[in-house]
Design an enzyme around this catalytic site. Sequence first.
Site, mmCIF file in Angstrom:
data_model
loop_
_atom_site.group_PDB
_atom_site.id
_atom_site.type_symbol
_atom_site.label_atom_id
_atom_site.label_comp_id
_atom_site.label_asym_id
_atom_site.label_seq_id
_atom_site.Cartn_x
_atom_site.Cartn_y
_atom_site.Cartn_z
ATOM 1 N N ARG A 94 22.674 31.796 32.449
ATOM 2 C CA ARG A 94 23.899 32.257 31.791
ATOM 3 C C ARG A 94 25.162 31.855 32.546
ATOM 4 N NH1 ARG A 94 22.868 38.150 31.585
ATOM 5 N NH2 ARG A 94 20.800 37.795 32.423
ATOM 6 N N GLU B 194 18.035 42.972 39.815
ATOM 7 C CA GLU B 194 18.005 44.347 39.304
ATOM 8 C C GLU B 194 16.641 44.616 38.667
ATOM 9 O OE1 GLU B 194 20.924 45.049 36.274
ATOM 10 O OE2 GLU B 194 20.718 47.219 36.429
HETATM 11 O O1 PRP Z 1 23.538 40.458 40.896
HETATM 12 P P1 PRP Z 1 22.077 40.323 40.583
HETATM 13 O O2 PRP Z 1 21.364 41.649 40.641
HETATM 14 O O3 PRP Z 1 21.407 39.302 41.441
HETATM 15 O O4 PRP Z 1 21.938 39.889 39.060
HETATM 16 C C1 PRP Z 1 22.757 38.934 38.427
HETATM 17 C C2 PRP Z 1 21.957 37.806 37.864
HETATM 18 O O5 PRP Z 1 21.025 38.293 36.888
HETATM 19 C C3 PRP Z 1 21.167 37.549 35.688
HETATM 20 O O6 PRP Z 1 20.359 36.414 35.671
HETATM 21 P P2 PRP Z 1 18.840 36.378 35.215
HETATM 22 O O7 PRP Z 1 17.975 36.235 36.427
HETATM 23 O O8 PRP Z 1 18.574 37.528 34.300
HETATM 24 O O9 PRP Z 1 18.700 34.995 34.489
HETATM 25 P P3 PRP Z 1 19.383 34.277 33.226
HETATM 26 O O10 PRP Z 1 20.824 33.982 33.594
HETATM 27 O O11 PRP Z 1 18.572 33.023 33.130
HETATM 28 O O12 PRP Z 1 19.278 35.159 32.014
HETATM 29 C C4 PRP Z 1 22.612 37.128 35.702
HETATM 30 O O13 PRP Z 1 22.832 36.000 34.869
HETATM 31 C C5 PRP Z 1 22.859 36.826 37.154
HETATM 32 O O14 PRP Z 1 22.485 35.500 37.509
HETATM 33 N N1 ADE Z 2 22.297 44.825 33.438
HETATM 34 C C1 ADE Z 2 22.430 43.495 33.288
HETATM 35 N N2 ADE Z 2 22.898 42.977 32.136
HETATM 36 C C2 ADE Z 2 23.034 41.639 31.989
HETATM 37 N N3 ADE Z 2 22.729 40.766 32.943
HETATM 38 C C3 ADE Z 2 22.253 41.245 34.092
HETATM 39 N N4 ADE Z 2 21.881 40.618 35.230
HETATM 40 C C4 ADE Z 2 21.477 41.559 36.092
HETATM 41 N N5 ADE Z 2 21.604 42.786 35.587
HETATM 42 C C5 ADE Z 2 22.089 42.607 34.325
#
Ligand code: PRP
Ligand code: ADE
Length: 170
Positions: A58, A95
């Site tokens: 994302r 998370e």
């Molecule tokens: O601050 P944090 O607790 O580390 O979380 C934030 C990360 O989590 C999500 O990615 P995700 O791993 O869900 O992957 P995506 O972007 O491919 O959906 C978001 O896009 C961040 O990269």
């Molecule tokens: N609560 C949340 N919603 C969307 N993206 C996330 N990446 C990590 N935590 C998230």
Amino acid sequence: MDLSNYIRTINDFPKPGIVFKDITPLLNSPEATSACLEQLLELLGDRKIDKVVGIESRGFFFATLLAHKLQAGFIPIRKPGKLPHKIIRRSYALEYGDDHIEMHEDAIEKGDLILLHDDVLATGGTAKAACELIEHLGGVIVQCNFLMELEFLNGRDKIAGYDVQSVLKF
Ligand SMILES: O=P(O)(O)OC[C@H]1O[C@H](OP(=O)(O)OP(=O)(O)O)[C@H](O)[C@@H]1O
Ligand SMILES: Nc1ncnc2[nH]cnc12
């Protein structure tokens, strides 16, 4: 324009207890996407950037737009096994789980001025691992910016010492 109107909240995704912030309504609106890009650029001001680093997946959406606007290079940080050339890797806690991220070892030249971008700052684990990769290769982090920050998870504590900015705070 209030960009929070373009963020959809989904409870219990991808796991029970997680309040997921969905940015797809924002991406589906050219007006909101333009406004968000302008706000991210305002957070940076007139500081020079050589490369924008975006975190899969994302983070890629706005990181490429930012790189284009700034006439900077774009560098992807990817999930394991996706980059074809020689990589460096860091592990981190999410998370909702654990993961690794990787970057090409020749993506950054020593002294490059870097803008790190991701959509969400939650616990800060991903951003911290990304900062470690960038600095390991000699990059200088000018700012870490995010579409949104989930303040109750205190992610900015993990990347204290950097200029951390977000368009929206929840
Ligand atoms: O601050 P944090 O607790 O580390 O979380 C934030 C990360 O989590 C999500 O990615 P995700 O791993 O869900 O992957 P995506 O972007 O491919 O959906 C978001 O896009 C961040 O990269
Ligand atoms: N609560 C949340 N919603 C969307 N993206 C996330 N990446 C990590 N935590 C998230």
